[in-house]
Structure formats: C-alpha cells, structure tokens
Enzyme design. Structure first.
Site, PDB file in Angstrom:
ATOM      1  N   GLU A  36     -15.313 -55.958 -27.512  1.00  0.00           N
ATOM      2  CA  GLU A  36     -13.860 -56.114 -27.335  1.00  0.00           C
ATOM      3  C   GLU A  36     -13.241 -56.852 -28.526  1.00  0.00           C
ATOM      4  O   GLU A  36     -13.892 -57.659 -29.175  1.00  0.00           O
ATOM      5  CB  GLU A  36     -13.576 -56.880 -26.030  1.00  0.00           C
ATOM      6  CG  GLU A  36     -13.894 -56.039 -24.809  1.00  0.00           C
ATOM      7  CD  GLU A  36     -13.633 -56.757 -23.498  1.00  0.00           C
ATOM      8  OE1 GLU A  36     -13.184 -57.922 -23.505  1.00  0.00           O
ATOM      9  OE2 GLU A  36     -13.906 -56.135 -22.451  1.00  0.00           O
ATOM     10  N   HIS A 127       1.436 -36.309 -39.362  1.00  0.00           N
ATOM     11  CA  HIS A 127       1.053 -34.896 -39.389  1.00  0.00           C
ATOM     12  C   HIS A 127       2.177 -33.980 -38.871  1.00  0.00           C
ATOM     13  O   HIS A 127       2.442 -32.938 -39.465  1.00  0.00           O
ATOM     14  CB  HIS A 127      -0.226 -34.706 -38.581  1.00  0.00           C
ATOM     15  CG  HIS A 127      -0.797 -33.348 -38.731  1.00  0.00           C
ATOM     16  ND1 HIS A 127      -1.249 -32.877 -39.945  1.00  0.00           N
ATOM     17  CD2 HIS A 127      -0.951 -32.342 -37.844  1.00  0.00           C
ATOM     18  CE1 HIS A 127      -1.664 -31.644 -39.787  1.00  0.00           C
ATOM     19  NE2 HIS A 127      -1.496 -31.291 -38.535  1.00  0.00           N
ATOM     20  N   LYS A 189      -4.460 -21.116 -43.349  1.00  0.00           N
ATOM     21  CA  LYS A 189      -5.719 -21.600 -42.776  1.00  0.00           C
ATOM     22  C   LYS A 189      -5.677 -21.492 -41.265  1.00  0.00           C
ATOM     23  O   LYS A 189      -4.659 -21.775 -40.644  1.00  0.00           O
ATOM     24  CB  LYS A 189      -5.896 -23.073 -43.184  1.00  0.00           C
ATOM     25  CG  LYS A 189      -7.120 -23.755 -42.626  1.00  0.00           C
ATOM     26  CD  LYS A 189      -7.176 -25.222 -43.049  1.00  0.00           C
ATOM     27  CE  LYS A 189      -6.368 -26.123 -42.165  1.00  0.00           C
ATOM     28  NZ  LYS A 189      -6.442 -27.547 -42.489  1.00  0.00           N
ATOM     29  N   ASP A 217      -2.316 -32.308 -49.827  1.00  0.00           N
ATOM     30  CA  ASP A 217      -2.484 -32.244 -48.380  1.00  0.00           C
ATOM     31  C   ASP A 217      -2.204 -33.635 -47.797  1.00  0.00           C
ATOM     32  O   ASP A 217      -2.312 -34.634 -48.507  1.00  0.00           O
ATOM     33  CB  ASP A 217      -3.909 -31.798 -48.016  1.00  0.00           C
ATOM     34  CG  ASP A 217      -3.953 -31.119 -46.643  1.00  0.00           C
ATOM     35  OD1 ASP A 217      -2.911 -31.079 -45.956  1.00  0.00           O
ATOM     36  OD2 ASP A 217      -5.025 -30.618 -46.254  1.00  0.00           O
TER      37      ASP A 217
HETATM   38  C1  R5P Z   1      -4.598 -30.294 -41.022  1.00  0.00           C
HETATM   39  O1  R5P Z   1      -3.788 -29.400 -40.805  1.00  0.00           O
HETATM   40  C2  R5P Z   1      -4.389 -31.329 -42.074  1.00  0.00           C
HETATM   41  O2  R5P Z   1      -3.207 -31.139 -42.761  1.00  0.00           O
HETATM   42  C3  R5P Z   1      -5.564 -31.362 -43.049  1.00  0.00           C
HETATM   43  O3  R5P Z   1      -5.592 -30.170 -43.783  1.00  0.00           O
HETATM   44  C4  R5P Z   1      -6.844 -31.532 -42.300  1.00  0.00           C
HETATM   45  O4  R5P Z   1      -6.745 -32.596 -41.410  1.00  0.00           O
HETATM   46  C5  R5P Z   1      -7.980 -31.778 -43.258  1.00  0.00           C
HETATM   47  O5  R5P Z   1      -9.160 -31.889 -42.512  1.00  0.00           O
HETATM   48  P1  R5P Z   1     -10.567 -31.608 -43.191  1.00  0.00           P
HETATM   49  O6  R5P Z   1     -10.649 -32.446 -44.429  1.00  0.00           O
HETATM   50  O7  R5P Z   1     -11.567 -32.008 -42.149  1.00  0.00           O
HETATM   51  O8  R5P Z   1     -10.641 -30.136 -43.474  1.00  0.00           O
END
Ligand code: R5P
Length: 293
Positions: A36, A127, A189, A217
């Site tokens: 904790e 996000h 993607k 990103d």
């Molecule tokens: C997802 O849509 C986010 O924008 C990133 O592209 C994602 O979280 C990246 O995750 P990873 O590095 O595991 O592919």
C-alpha cells in the site's frame, strides 16, 4: 500558489516551480510492506491554491493512488483549490467500449477526480480528448507537439516528410508540419483487441523516397507501431527516419526494437522520464498554470 511535485514527477514539478518562482511542497512517500502507498505533504496548505504535478506512467496504479491520496490530503487540510497536472494520463486508451461489458476506464478515473473535488485537471496530448465531455470537471488538454517539432528545427535535416503511423496521429502531424514545413503522410493501422497484434497498410502513395522522415505518435508503448512503420518507410526508400513521441512508455525492449527496425533515434518529452526524454514540457505546464496563480 503552491506546487506539489508528486513522487512520479519530482524533477518536472521542481522545474515548473522554478520557472514560475513558486513555493514547493515536498512530498514524503513510501510503500508499506503489503504494497500500500503512503504520502504526506510536508507543509501547511490551508487557504492556498495547490497544484499537484504527478504523471501516471507505470506503475500506473501506484501513481494514481498516490495522486488521489495527495489530492485528498490537500483538500482535508483546507486547500482553497486543487489543480492536478497529469503529464501522462494512464488508462486513456480505454476511451470507449470496444467489447461488451467493459468499463470505459478513463471515465472511471475522471469520475474519481470529480468526487475528490479537483478544480481543474490538466494533461498533455491525451489519447482521446473527447472523453472530457463526459465529466463536469474542468479539463485542459495541452499539446506538446510543437515542442517536439521545434526540436527538429534545430537539426540540419532537409527534405523532411512528417509522417503518422496511424490515422489517429494525423492531427499531430498536421500540427508539426506547420512548424517543420514539408509534406505529410500516414498509414492506417488496425489492432486486434484480443491479441494486441497490429496490421498496418499504406492506403495512399506518398513521396517517401530519399526523404528524411519524422514519425509522430502520442505514445510509444511496446514499440510495435513505430517499428512497423519504420520498416515500411525503409522499404519505400526513406533516407533517415526519426521517431518523435510525446509519452515514451517504452515497455521492455521497445527502444531497441525501433532502433533495430532502422530508426536513427527516438526523441520524446519528459511527461515520462526516460533515456530519450530530451524535450521538457515544464515551460508548457508553467505557461498554463500561471493563468491560475
Ligand atoms: C495508439 O493508437 C497510440 O496512438 C499508439 O500508436 C500506441 O499506443 C503505440 O503502442 P505500441 O508502441 O505498443 O505499438
């Protein structure tokens, strides 16, 4: 106003306090033998405006609980207002129901802040900003994309192509291209919600050959998204490829995975401390909270 740098963001919190020349409230923290969390503010905050800075990168559950406890301690000891700055917001990727009988985790977290009577919640490149519409709490989503883009203006890169590894990152890329100039491009993607496997496709033809590509990103977690995009861009004849990300979670061997795929470097901000966190968001946070002082 007092600045409270939480245990997850001690350096960042101190930088913000230094920029604004505001007093600090150091936090004592420890973990009990059973796991904790314990926190204690080391100064009286009665009748003060208090800004707590605490990122929620892994161990995110610990960092979140520490934050809830710090907010509650400040409120119980009479703080006039509590603002929380969460540079990286955990659970933000579960922003809708993907499969029946799931929670929208980010909404659950926001409801807790609402119950704790936080006045304002400030985060960076969440996000999905639409999640804020579901709560009454005042929420601000800052963008550190410009800071990352400006980093690259200080390099000698020419023939730059600013690229998004998925459609969600296209907004970031548009923002970055206003500073970096040049053209933009993107992949599409799809992620299997059960296995986590990704599939990336190039739907449109972009002039990649002989270009220096900067991939933007919001998060790098396992590195799968970036490494896949880097490989595809290499196959299309890109010259040098850099990866720019706001939140470098960099789980396990993510960094090596991206470098081995052919990227020159990963450049990230310090919303999460890491070996690639070379761009500080402290001035961005300071600029925002000075409006509340
Ligand atoms: C997802 O849509 C986010 O924008 C990133 O592209 C994602 O979280 C990246 O995750 P990873 O590095 O595991 O592919």
């Amino acid at each position: 106003m007092f600045i409270v740098p939480g245990p997850a963001s001690t350096n960042l919190g101190r930088k913000v306090a230094e920029i604004l020349n505001l007093p600090l409230v150091e936090v004592e923290s420890k973990t009990f033998p059973d796991g904790e969390c314990y926190v204690r503010l080391t100064r009286n905050v009665k009748d003060e405006r208090v800004t707590i800075i605490q990122s929620t990168y892994p161990p995110q559950n610990t960092h979140l609980i520490q934050l809830f406890l710090m907010v509650d301690a400040a409120k119980s000891f009479g703080a006039k207002e509590v603002i929380v700055v969460i540079p990286y917001m955990a659970y933000a990727r579960q922003d809708k129901i993907f499969r029946f009988y799931e929670p929208i985790s980010i909404e659950t977290i926001l409801k807790i802040f609402e119950k704790l009577e936080v006045k304002t919640l400030i985060t960076i490149n969440i996000h999905e900003p639409k999640v804020f519409k579901k709560v009454k709490l005042e929420c601000l989503n800052l963008s550190a994309t410009n800071l990352l883009a400006k980093y690259f203006t200080r390099t000698s890169l020419t023939k730059v192509l600013v690229f998004a590894p998925d459609l969600k990152a296209v907004e970031m890329v548009k923002e970055a291209s206003k500073i970096l100039g040049g053209e933009i491009g993107w992949f599409r993607k799809e992620r299997n919600r059960i296995t986590g496997e990704i599939e990336m496709v190039s739907e449109e033809e972009f002039e990649v050959e002989d270009k220096n590509v900067i991939l933007f990103d919001d998060i790098i977690s396992t590195g799968g998204t970036t490494a896949t995009a880097v490989k595809m861009l290499k196959e299309k004849g890109a010259k040098k490829i850099f990866s720019a990300c706001i939140h470098p979670l960099l789980i396990k061997n993510a960094l090596n995975r991206i470098l081995e795929a052919g990227a020159e470097a990963v450049i990230a901000t310090d919303t999460i401390p890491s070996s690639v966190s070379v761009v500080s968001v402290a001035p961005l946070i300071a600029d925002t909270i000075k409006k509340f002082v």
